[in-house]
Every structure is written in structure tokens, then in C-alpha cells.
Design an enzyme around this catalytic site. Structure first.
Site, PDB file in Angstrom:
ATOM      1  N   TYR A 150      31.967  58.672  44.181  1.00 52.25           N
ATOM      2  CA  TYR A 150      32.624  59.815  44.841  1.00 52.25           C
ATOM      3  C   TYR A 150      32.887  60.926  43.833  1.00 52.25           C
ATOM      4  CZ  TYR A 150      33.072  57.013  49.032  1.00 52.25           C
ATOM      5  OH  TYR A 150      32.787  56.277  50.157  1.00 52.25           O
ATOM      6  N   GLU A 162      27.320  54.447  49.091  1.00 54.61           N
ATOM      7  CA  GLU A 162      28.367  55.309  49.655  1.00 54.61           C
ATOM      8  C   GLU A 162      28.437  56.581  48.835  1.00 54.61           C
ATOM      9  OE1 GLU A 162      32.391  53.801  50.083  1.00 54.61           O
ATOM     10  OE2 GLU A 162      31.661  51.850  50.784  1.00 54.61           O
ATOM     11  N   ASP A 219      40.179  50.042  52.899  1.00 53.01           N
ATOM     12  CA  ASP A 219      40.561  51.339  53.459  1.00 53.01           C
ATOM     13  C   ASP A 219      40.181  51.438  54.935  1.00 53.01           C
ATOM     14  OD1 ASP A 219      41.271  54.111  53.483  1.00 53.01           O
ATOM     15  OD2 ASP A 219      39.166  54.629  53.148  1.00 53.01           O
ATOM     16  N   GLU A 271      32.787  46.497  46.829  1.00 54.37           N
ATOM     17  CA  GLU A 271      33.702  46.944  45.772  1.00 54.37           C
ATOM     18  C   GLU A 271      34.703  45.881  45.339  1.00 54.37           C
ATOM     19  OE1 GLU A 271      35.487  50.711  46.711  1.00 54.37           O
ATOM     20  OE2 GLU A 271      33.568  51.759  46.650  1.00 54.37           O
TER      21      GLU A 271
HETATM   22  C1  BDP Z   1      35.094  53.393  49.134  1.00 53.29           C
HETATM   23  C2  BDP Z   1      35.285  52.197  50.059  1.00 53.29           C
HETATM   24  C3  BDP Z   1      35.442  52.608  51.520  1.00 53.29           C
HETATM   25  C4  BDP Z   1      36.461  53.727  51.606  1.00 53.29           C
HETATM   26  C5  BDP Z   1      35.967  54.919  50.789  1.00 53.29           C
HETATM   27  C6  BDP Z   1      36.939  56.104  50.862  1.00 53.29           C
HETATM   28  O1  BDP Z   1      34.207  51.291  49.940  1.00 53.29           O
HETATM   29  O2  BDP Z   1      35.825  51.499  52.294  1.00 53.29           O
HETATM   30  O3  BDP Z   1      36.779  54.096  52.907  1.00 53.29           O
HETATM   31  O4  BDP Z   1      35.898  54.499  49.447  1.00 53.29           O
HETATM   32  O5  BDP Z   1      37.893  56.104  50.114  1.00 53.29           O
HETATM   33  O6  BDP Z   1      35.443  53.100  47.851  1.00 53.29           O
HETATM   34  O7  BDP Z   1      36.745  56.976  51.692  1.00 53.29           O
END
Ligand code: BDP
Length: 631
Positions: A487, A523, A190, A434
Site C-alpha cells: 500500500y 493487493e 480488517d 498476511e
Molecule cells: C491488507 C489486508 C486487508 C485489508 C487491507 C486494508 O490484507 O484485509 O482490508 O489491508 O487495510 O493489509 O484496506
């Protein structure tokens, strides 16, 4: 060790921000045939860019990505060969002498596959962006009657299932929907696949016999530190080596000789991370001198290595730096900015370090590829701890776990470890982000890559960053620290902040119960469009980003008393991605905008990071004055 621009007075950088060009030519695009991934490794013809290529000629700055420099959308999204060319005059003393000096052409990085000629002679090819490569061009330039040196570079940004990162070309054969020969490059990561000569290109010299590599590792107890060193010399077998270690006042605190040995430092100043000590990032300087008799001549080479004394250990619940628990309160970054894309940009780099210090961040991960050596130098100097990540991002296709990919991944780890092994700021290697680590071949793949990395550098822990289910992940058994991305309330249960306490607690408990290894939330985050507001918070507003962070933080506050050893926000700043329905001019999960202005979330994080730093017994250096970084 990688020799770079800082070491040699004879160094002659190609002018930064200048075009690599022969008058009036700069960058040229290749033939359409070269775009086909089946021709990816088909060698372009040697010789000058101007002679062999079709397509427009453009003045192209170096270092920079070529994508956003012009108004031409076809260059922005271009896949295939491009050519750079420049002529430079070499000093005559580089071309003469007995023995004549060794002349080296070095690229900080070029994305992705490069072939380089000097005066029409191929001198090097290199697979992979983000890491340096160089060529000994002595025989080419010293054989020439003319001090003019024509450097020609052919660069191809095509990604295949076996490159790092992987990618694939999708051909759109349906003529009713797409023009003839239409294709797109598909990637599983991404960020925008910027390409070009991204880091400085320099020419430097060494004597014909020279110091090729130095490896240092450090151990310390309260009053004594030991620096183990190993020096390798090329070009002579009969040589002598002497070493001296100086402190920041210039005082020699230890000396040694020979290719292998140990320096003993009494009452050492240890290298501490930012906010863990009143004098973070303490660097000694190790001067290595080589003398070699070659024929009648005594050659001397000197290399000076900044050296930080520190130790790193991992227990089942802690990450210890110099024996003290270290909590990563930091960020994930990108090399990314308007116009220059991934090209090295000093003002931006220094701005980012000022923002990191403002934020109270003590660490970052080089998501999702190795960053410029100039950035790493500042991490060493400022005491920013780094999780140094390889470009192993988006390894999703089954064929990307095969032997061809594996061998390339091992080679990339060798290049990365060779470049960064002596940096005190690098406290852990990350081999991937990932990957599809639930696939059966991922077990052998990660076992091998991690074992290889540990063999190259037994002094640091190794990890990869996962978003797989804890019960299915086949790489996790081999890592030292579990790094998890999640997330909740964004990609899962969008808009439902109330699920975070339950889901995040379960995430940590499940991973810990399964592996009894410390965990980093590597993250978490939410997109926010600066200036969009809503109360109650709704997705994409600044309030929602703040609220999501706060929900994560309340769980992290419980778990950091147990086995959670860090949190890295996604992301430090907004960054460019491919266009898509979920991206509004790129990924907006930055707590700073792409232009480095704070969103509301930056203040939430700043309060938190300073609070965490103040809670520990450390002595936070509050920034009260401005010091300028001069290079
Ligand atoms: C994560 C990825 C990262 C993405 C992020 C996103 O590691 O590179 O930019 O999601 O979607 O899964 O913002």
C-alpha cells in the site's frame, strides 16, 4: 466432493429466508457466562433453545448474519452463544424402508463453532465458519414415532488464538473506566466478524450405501484429454460403479467403471478462463452410478459432477493454464452486504458476476476465507479463475503458530480441499493472508501447512499472501507463487504518489531476485469516499484512488513482461469493518460501493482489464446480450 443441494430430487431445503424457529421462538442469546472465551468449548446444555437460554427471542432469517438484522446494538456486537431452532416435517418415505434411506442434515456454513441437536440428541459439532458440515440423522429421526424433526443449533462466535481466523478476548478490568465484566473481542483482520448461519441448511437423503467422495484430475494434449478418477463408496463393499462423461450437448464422450480409472476424451473442449477463449468455462458432466447389493435389496446412488478439463502449471516467470500464459487481472472480494452481512444472497452474487464481466476481470481471490459453493459454481461456469483462500487471516500472535493452531489449520485445509478439489476454476490454494511470517515459528508452520495441502492435492500450486519484508519472510521458500500486498502512498508515505514507481519496482525486483518465482500483486488500493473530489488528488477522494491505481499500473505494465503474473485490486467493493478512526462506515477501498455502484476507479480498471485481454491473442467475448442465470 461435497454433496450439495443440486444433486438429489429428494432434497428438502429448509425454506430460505425463513426463520429457523419454533413458534414463536427464533434466535436467542446465551448466558453471559458463555461469552467468556475460557468457556468457549464448554458444551451448552442439550435440548431446545427455548428451554435452556436466557435473553431475547428474535425471528432470525437463515441464511444471514444476525448482527445487522435488529435495531439492538448489543446484538450487532454480540460475542457468545446464540441459539437457533426450527421444526420441520419429514416425508414419511424418509423414515421407512428396509434399509431406510440415509437422512442427512447439512449446513453450508455457520460462524464460528456450532453444536447441533435433532429432537434433543446431539448430532454434530463443528469448529470453523466458511465451510460445510453435516450429520447423518437417520437413527435419530427414524427411531422417532413422529415425523416432526426439531433442529436446534447453538452457535458461538468467540475467536481464540487457535481458531481460524484467530482472535482474543480482552477483559477491561479497570472498574473506573469500564462496566463490570466488560470485554471486547480483538481480531487482527480488517473485516467485520459477522456471525450466524451464513449459508443454506438442507436436508437430503441417500441410499444406505452411497457415493461418499469423488476425486478427478485432468491432463490434456492437443487432441486427447485424460480424466483420472477415484470414487469412494460407504455402506457396502460389494458394489459396482459406472461412469459416463457427457458434453454440453448431452452426448456421452467417455465411459468407465470401477472405483479408480481414467477416461479418455478425444478432441476435448477445454475449460478456459473468461476472456481467454470465445467459449469460457466449458463444463462436461460426469455421472457416477453406484449399485450395491445390501441384503435382498439392490441400492442405487447417482452423483453428477460438473467437470472442466484444464491443466495448471507454474514456471519461474509464468502461470500457465492449458499451456498458455495466464495473467490474473482480477479482484479481491468479500462476502459482505447491507443487512444480511455475510449471509448468502443470490441477487447480490449474480450482480457481482455481472460486474466482474463488465469489468473484464478474469479472476479473484476468496479473501480472506472460502466463499459459498454457490459462488464457486458460478466461477466454474463463467470461467473466473479463483485463488481459493483458507480463513487463515490475521495469524499474528506467536501462540497462533503453535501445534494446536497448526493442527486446526491442517484440518481446515482438508475440509477446503475436499470441498473444492474438483473445481476447474480453482487454480491455486492460498493458505493464509498476511500472517506474521517473519516470526521464527512461521517457517515450520508454513512448511507443514503447504506440504499438507500439496499432499491433499498435488495438482495445484499453493501460496500464502504476504506483506512481510522479502528478506525476513520465513514462509516464502515454500510457496509456488509469491503473492505480495503493498500500500505505497497509503499506509506508507500517505499522500505521496510519487514514491510508487521507485518503491514498487524495488518490491518486485527484491522478491524476484531472492526467489525466482512468479509474483502476483495480490493487493493494492486506496480508500475513496464516493462523491469526494479534489484536484490535485488528495487521499480519500475518487481522484486519489484513480491516480494511485494508475501509478501502480505503469510499474505493473513493465513487470508483467518479465515475471509479474497478476494484479488483484483491493477491493472489489466497500465492506464493513470494526469501527475505528481510519474506517468511515467500513473499508472504502472498493472500486464499487457496498451497494455495487461504480466509483471513478472502476472505469480506470475496466479500461485496463479490457485492454490487457485484447492485447493477448485471446478472443474476448464482448457482452452484447443478456443471458439470465437460472437455477
Ligand atoms: C491488507 C489486508 C486487508 C485489508 C487491507 C486494508 O490484507 O484485509 O482490508 O489491508 O487495510 O493489509 O484496506
Amino acid at each position: 466432493m461435497q454433496r450439495n443441494r443440486a444433486e438429489s430430487p429428494l432434497l428438502c431445503p429448509l425454506p430460505p429466508a425463513d426463520a429457523l424457529q419454533t413458534s414463536p421462538h427464533g434466535l436467542r442469546q446465551g448466558r453471559p457466562a458463555g461469552r467468556d472465551q475460557r468457556h468457549h468449548h464448554q458444551q451448552p446444555q442439550p435440548g431446545g433453545a427455548a428451554e435452556h437460554q436466557t435473553g431475547p427471542v428474535i425471528d432470525m432469517p437463515v441464511p444471514a448474519s444476525f448482527n445487522d438484522i435488529t435495531q439492538d446494538p448489543s446484538l450487532e456486537n454480540y460475542i457468545g452463544w446464540v441459539w437457533y431452532e426450527k421444526e420441520v416435517l419429514l416425508p414419511l418415505r424418509w423414515l421407512q424402508g428396509d434399509p431406510a434411506p440415509r437422512v442427512v442434515l447439512r449446513f453450508g456454513s455457520a460462524h464460528y463453532y456450532s453444536v447441533v441437536w435433532v429432537n434433543g440428541v446431539q448430532v454434530v459439532e463443528h469448529e470453523g465458519g466458511h465451510l460445510p458440515f453435516e450429520a447423518d440423522i437417520s437413527s435419530v429421526v427414524q427411531g422417532s414415532p413422529d415425523p416432526l424433526c426439531r433442529i436446534t443449533v447453538a452457535l458461538n462466535n468467540t475467536l481464540t488464538p487457535h481458531t481460524l481466523p484467530p482472535g482474543s478476548i480482552q477483559y477491561m478490568a479497570d472498574k473506573s473506566r469500564y462496566p463490570k465484566n466488560y470485554f471486547v473481542q480483538d481480531t487482527k483482520f480488517d473485516f467485520f466478524n459477522y456471525a450466524g448461519i451464513h449459508r443454506p441448511v438442507v436436508l437430503y437423503t441417500t441410499p444406505a450405501a452411497y457415493i461418499d467422495d469423488i476425486t478427478v484430475t485432468t491432463t490434456s494434449s492437443d487432441s486427447v484429454a485424460r480424466v483420472q478418477y477415484q470414487v469412494s463408496v460407504v455402506g457396502s463393499t460389494a458394489n459396482s460403479l459406472s461412469l459416463s462423461l457427457r458434453d454440453q450437448e448431452g452426448k456421452v464422450v467417455a465411459t468407465g467403471d470401477g472405483a479408480v480409472g481414467e477416461l479418455k476424451v478425444l478432441n476435448p473442449n477445454l475449460w478456459w478462463p473468461y476472456l481467454m477463449h470465445e467459449n469460457p468455462g466449458y463444463l462436461y458432466s460426469l455421472e457416477v452410478k453406484m449399485q450395491a447389493q445390501v441384503g435382498e435389496v439392490l441400492l442405487e446412488d447417482v452423483y453428477t459432477l460438473p467437470l472442466g478439463i484444464r491443466t495448471v502449471h507454474v514456471t519461474s516467470t509464468q502461470f500457465l493454464i492449458n499451456g498458455r500464459p495466464f495473467y490474473f487481472h482480477g479482484v479481491n472480494k468479500h462476502e459482505d452486504a447491507d443487512i444480511r452481512g455475510k449471509g448468502l444472497d443470490w441477487p447480490l452474487i449474480v450482480k457481482d458476476f455481472n460486474l466482474l464481466r463488465w469489468l473484464g476481470a478474469n479472476s479473484f481471490r476468496t479473501s480472506h476465507y472460502p466463499y459459498a459453493e454457490e459462488i464457486m459454481d458460478l466461477c466454474d461456469a463463467y470461467g473466473i479463475a479463483v485463488i481459493d483462500e483458507s480463513p487463515g487471516v490475521g495469524i499474528k500472535l506467536p501462540e497462533s503458530f503453535g501445534n494446536k493452531s497448526l493442527q486446526h489449520h491442517l484440518a481446515v485445509m482438508e475440509e477446503l480441499v475436499r470441498r473444492d478439489k474438483n473445481r476447474p476454476s480453482v487454480v491455486m490454494w492460498s493458505v493464509a493472508n498476511e500472517p506474521a511470517s517473519e516470526l521464527p515459528p512461521a517457517a515450520h508452520y508454513f512448511k507443514t501447512v503447504i506440504a499438507h495441502t500439496k499432499a491433499l492435492d498435488p495438482s495445484r500450486p499453493v501460496t500464502f499472501v504476504t506483506d512481510a519484508n522479502y528478506a525476513l519472510d520465513r514462509g516464502a521458500p515454500y510457496v509456488d507463487v509469491i503473492c505480495v500486498n503493498s500500500y505505497f502512498s497509503w499506509y506508507h508515505d500517505p499522500g505521496h504518489l510519487e514514491v510508487i514507481p521507485l518503491q514498487l519496482t524495488a518490491q518486485f525486483d527484491n522478491w524476484y531476485k531472492t526467489y525466482q518465482k512468479p509474483i502476483i500483486q495480490s493487493e493494492y488500493g486506496a480508500d475513496s469516499v464516493p462523491g469526494l473530489h479534489s484536484d490535485p488528488p488528495m487521499m480519500f477522494t475518487e481522484e486519489y484512488q484513480q491516480a494511485m491505481l494508475r501509478e501502480y499500473h505503469s510499474v505493473l505494465d513493465k513487470k508483467r513482461k518479465e515475471y509479474v503474473i497478476g494484479e488483484l485490486i483491493w477491493n472489489f467493493a466497500d465492506f464493513m469493518t470494526n469501527q475505528g478512526t481510519t474506517r468511515v462506515l467500513g473499508n472504502k477501498k472498493g472500486i464499487f460501493t457496498r451497494q455495487r455502484q461504480p466509483k471513478a476507479a472502476a472505469f480506470v480498471l475496466r479500461d485496463r482489464y479490457w485492454k490487457i485481454a485484447n492485447e493477448s491473442s485471446c478472443l474476448p467475448p464482448v457482452i452484447t446480450s443478456h443471458s439470465f442465470y437460472l437455477k
